[in-house]
Design an enzyme around this catalytic site. Structure first.
Site, mmCIF file in Angstrom:
data_model
loop_
_atom_site.group_PDB
_atom_site.id
_atom_site.type_symbol
_atom_site.label_atom_id
_atom_site.label_comp_id
_atom_site.label_asym_id
_atom_site.label_seq_id
_atom_site.Cartn_x
_atom_site.Cartn_y
_atom_site.Cartn_z
ATOM 1 C CB SER A 68 16.267 -57.675 3.161
ATOM 2 O OG SER A 68 17.383 -57.931 2.331
ATOM 3 C CG ASP A 240 -0.176 -42.898 7.338
ATOM 4 O OD1 ASP A 240 -0.337 -43.917 8.040
ATOM 5 O OD2 ASP A 240 0.004 -42.952 6.109
ATOM 6 C CG HIS A 243 0.533 -46.652 5.435
ATOM 7 N ND1 HIS A 243 -0.177 -45.519 5.084
ATOM 8 C CD2 HIS A 243 0.125 -47.640 4.604
ATOM 9 C CE1 HIS A 243 -0.981 -45.815 4.072
ATOM 10 N NE2 HIS A 243 -0.816 -47.087 3.760
ATOM 11 C CB SER A 565 -2.715 -39.645 -8.236
ATOM 12 O OG SER A 565 -4.085 -39.894 -8.424
ATOM 13 C CE LYS A 569 -6.031 -35.567 -12.173
ATOM 14 N NZ LYS A 569 -6.032 -36.434 -13.326
ATOM 15 C CD GLU A 633 -11.840 -36.460 -9.255
ATOM 16 O OE1 GLU A 633 -11.818 -36.161 -10.464
ATOM 17 O OE2 GLU A 633 -11.735 -37.624 -8.840
ATOM 18 C CD1 TRP A 679 -8.877 -42.317 -12.364
ATOM 19 C CD2 TRP A 679 -10.743 -43.310 -13.072
ATOM 20 N NE1 TRP A 679 -9.912 -41.454 -12.113
ATOM 21 C CE2 TRP A 679 -11.081 -42.040 -12.548
ATOM 22 C CE3 TRP A 679 -11.762 -44.107 -13.592
ATOM 23 C CZ2 TRP A 679 -12.383 -41.555 -12.516
ATOM 24 C CZ3 TRP A 679 -13.065 -43.625 -13.555
ATOM 25 C CH2 TRP A 679 -13.362 -42.370 -13.030
#
Length: 768
Positions: A68, A240, A243, A565, A569, A633, A679
């Site tokens: 841009s 990472d 990316h 996510s 929490k 989890e 989800w």
């Protein structure tokens, strides 16, 4: 203090609103759609389309901001970047200067070419289905599409069939965009050593050969081959392992400019249109005090109902609320006296007790709760105003006591013991934009450390220093925050799949927190990862109070915690337990966060066209308790959490976790995403918000609770930050907002076509 309101005028106003609302609803489908506005002739629309690299993961704005800016520098003033995500204008720092760029795009983290099985939530979302669901290609009518997709297909083992899936996607794009439009189909970069999905570069090479073949097959259909793979050096240009870093994205921006510039020079750019969006409705009719029979008039029949209710107790909680004429939290004889006086004309208005918000008292913690196997199951959403022993909240002071009990319940049954820092000695060191947090446990002498990343605003415009957003991870629209004068400090971890240094994201209970507080056999030694990640945010706050805030010109009293996510929490937990945090702003937190366990949206269909989304979107699967108790989890929670056979056994639900943030001096700002987020169950987050609202209303601080449900994106997007800072600026600093803050008291799920009657009934048996 007492205040008065004129009953007759209240009813008249309500009737006007009700009539108007009914008219607008009944005639909505009969009204012609508004004419679409045409952009200036010669405008060329470019849609960046793809996965997280198009989104700009690891460096907000990604290649798009550079493209841009480079287009502006080349003098292309007739170019418009388009897509359902982002905003018309954003800014970033380039070579020491603040540079504006067009932030609109269609980039989605974790997406594949088409819907596929696999991934964290059992399904990989497809770009094809997302474009079809929102009809985005027709809506935005791009002249150029920059398509980079396939990294998630390859890294999740779906190389086979990718050629056929590319054909489906390209066929759809070409059929729905202008006939002379161009699709630039590019290869994908290699992964670095830390890339997700292991060593997939062999498959990437095969996939890139397919890209070349498919582009060649479609060359007669205005599909042009591009080769980003040749631009990105995986050993130098990745942040990472997946990316690009800022340098890599800059290279991509330059490359894309070179690829499209020939088309820009040759094209006059067809005249285009923009879609219009209807406004959202409200969240329902208001209560009329004194109207106990619900006929919108106050008569002697209402007095009869009140007398019976006072003698035999009210069977219907909504009737009981209407009987509380002085609004002091109780229906009593004094209310009947006022009602009778009004009916006979002795008074023309009701007198209402002014609610006063008192400072929260501190209660001693108690964990004398029943064992899990002694708890009774119930499908009802638990009443936050009923103590575990069955006694009732009858005053604000009672509520603070109940809130303390709820806090202990969450420690005991779900998250594990909250470590408040009283046994921690926190120091810090700062080097550039990196801060190392060093913690010594005083009782044992053990030490541990972890790192955080600092993003400071160019200009501090708030008195006392910059407000600070504390992030559970990077990628929370940092540049949007800093451009609004907010500092951002995050764990030194990228996105929602990279664990902070305080605890690994598994059930091993390792990391800085567990070095100091080892996981043990007793329940109060079984602190889960959500608490551990929250503990780290609190230690960052300690470091700020211990001197870092002064060095960085930050105001630690104006702190906001956020995350997405599983880290949404954690942000919910952190805001619930560290009362120093001024505002809690969890995003897409799902079950175990701020979504009700007891509300399912599976099979329900919603109209998200008011958000620029699909007009018929059906939720397919919500995050179940069994998933949270699975091996991957279960480490987020304590050991006792694994004993629950079903969610109906919980003596609390997640509206009560949110209610721990109810405080005269604090705020809760809930973030959700309605489309392609089955989800995390955004409709259930909305239900939880409605449940929480009963608590905030009871305490008298209704405006300390807010919600923003954006269209899509499993993230804290720029829209969320923009609204969050306006809300915070207004309530904490008295700065007038540009937006209407009443928008943050409703959501797309409150629209008549989306509203579930459950919203009006689940709290009908509650005390208040």
């Amino acid at each position: 203090m007492k205040k008065h309101f004129v009953v007759g005028e209240t009813i008249k106003r309500f009737l006007r609103i009700g009539t108007s609302l009914a008219l607008s609803i009944s005639t909505l489908s009969l009204l012609p759609s508004a004419p679409r506005l045409s952009s200036a002739a010669g405008t060329i629309k470019i849609m960046p389309l793809g996965d997280s690299i198009t989104y700009g993961m690891a460096d907000e704005g990604g290649y798009r901001k550079y493209l841009s800016y480079f287009l502006q520098q080349k003098g292309y003033t007739n170019v418009d970047l388009v897509g359902p995500e982002g905003k018309d204008s954003a800014s970033f720092n380039y070579n020491g200067q603040s540079v504006k760029y067009d932030d609109n795009h269609a980039g989605y983290s974790g997406y594949t070419i088409t819907n596929l099985p696999g991934g964290w939530f059992g399904q990989l979302n497809g770009i094809l289905e997302t474009m079809q669901g929102g009809d985005y290609i027709k809506k935005y009518s791009p002249d150029i599409i920059l398509l980079q997709i396939g990294t998630n297909d390859v890294s999740n083992g779906h190389l086979d069939g990718s050629e056929e899936r590319l054909h489906k996607l390209l066929d759809y794009l070409r059929e729905n965009m202008p006939s002379n439009g161009k699709v630039f189909l590019t290869t994908i970069p290699d992964l670095g050593n830390s890339g997700w999905g292991g060593n997939s570069n062999g498959d990437i090479a095969k996939y890139n050969e397919l890209i070349k073949k498919v582009a060649n097959d479609y060359s007669s259909k205005n599909v042009i081959y591009a080769d980003i793979h040749s631009v990105i050096d995986a050993s130098k240009d990745l942040a990472d392992g997946v990316h690009p870093n800022a340098g890599g994205y800059e290279k991509m921006g330059k490359y894309w400019l070179e690829q499209i510039e020939g088309y820009l020079k040759a094209s006059d750019g067809p005249q285009q249109t923009q879609p219009t969006q209807p406004s959202q409705g409200d969240s329902g009719p208001e209560l009329i005090y004194g109207d106990l029979d619900g006929d919108k008039t106050i008569t002697s029949f209402d007095a009869v109902i009140m007398r019976k209710g006072l003698i035999n107790d009210f069977k219907d909680n909504n009737v009981k609320k209407a009987a509380d004429i002085d609004q002091n939290g109780k229906a009593e004889v004094a209310d009947l006296v006022q009602l009778q006086s009004f009916i006979i004309g002795k008074i023309k208005e009701f007198t209402v007790a002014e609610k006063t918000v008192t400072e929260k008292p501190v209660f001693e913690k108690s964990y004398n709760f029943p064992a899990v196997n002694q708890l009774k199951s119930s499908k009802d959403i638990p009443d936050p105003f009923i103590f575990m022993d069955g006694s009732k909240v009858e005053s604000t002071d009672d509520w603070w006591k109940r809130q303390s009990e709820i806090s202990c319940m969450y420690e005991y049954y779900m998250y594990g013991k909250w470590i408040d820092g009283s046994d921690d000695e926190t120091t810090y060191s700062i080097s550039g934009n990196s801060m190392t947090i060093n913690v010594k446990r005083k009782s044992t002498g053990k030490t541990a450390s972890f790192k955080a990343v600092i993003n400071l605003p160019k200009n501090v415009r708030h008195e006392g220093g910059a407000p600070v957003i504390l992030g559970m991870h990077k990628g929370i629209s940092e540049s949007t925050a800093t451009s609004n004068g907010y500092a951002v400090i995050t764990y030194d971890s990228d996105g929602m799949f990279s664990a902070p240094g305080t605890a690994q994201d598994n059930n091993q209970h390792k990391g800085a927190f567990y070095d100091l507080y080892p996981y043990g056999r007793n329940w109060d030694e079984q602190t889960g990862d959500l608490m551990a990640w929250s503990w780290g945010i609190s230690r960052i706050l300690d470091a700020l109070y211990n001197g870092a805030a002064k060095e960085l010109n930050i105001n630690p009293d104006s702190s906001i915690v956020t995350g997405v996510s599983r880290y949404g929490k954690a942000a919910s937990v952190c805001g619930a337990f560290d009362t120093r945090i001024k505002m809690c702003a969890p995003s897409c937190s799902g079950a175990g966060g701020l979504a009700l366990y007891r509300y399912s949206s599976v099979g329900k269909t919603y109209d998200f066209s008011s958000k620029g989304g699909s007009s018929s979107y059906t939720y397919k699967e919500n995050e179940p308790l069994g998933s949270l108790q699975a091996s991957g989890e279960q480490g987020w929670f304590n050991g006792r959490f694994m004993e629950f056979r079903n969610a109906e056994q919980f003596p609390m639900d997640q509206h009560m976790l949110g209610a721990l943030c109810c405080d005269p001096d604090r705020y809760l700002f809930i973030i959700g995403s309605c489309e392609s987020e089955d989800w995390v169950n955004a409709p259930s987050v909305w239900m939880a918000y409605l449940g929480m609202k009963h608590v905030w209303d009871y305490v008298g601080i209704s405006d300390h609770l807010a919600i923003n449900i954006h269209k899509s994106g499993h993230a804290v997007i720029a829209e969320d930050i923009e609204k969050m800072v306006q809300y915070f600026d207004y309530h904490v600093y008295g700065i007038q907002p540009k937006m209407n803050l009443e928008e943050l008291q409703t959501s797309v799920f409150a629209l008549p076509k989306n509203k579930d009657s459950f919203a009006d009934t689940f709290a009908s048996k509650w005390l208040y």
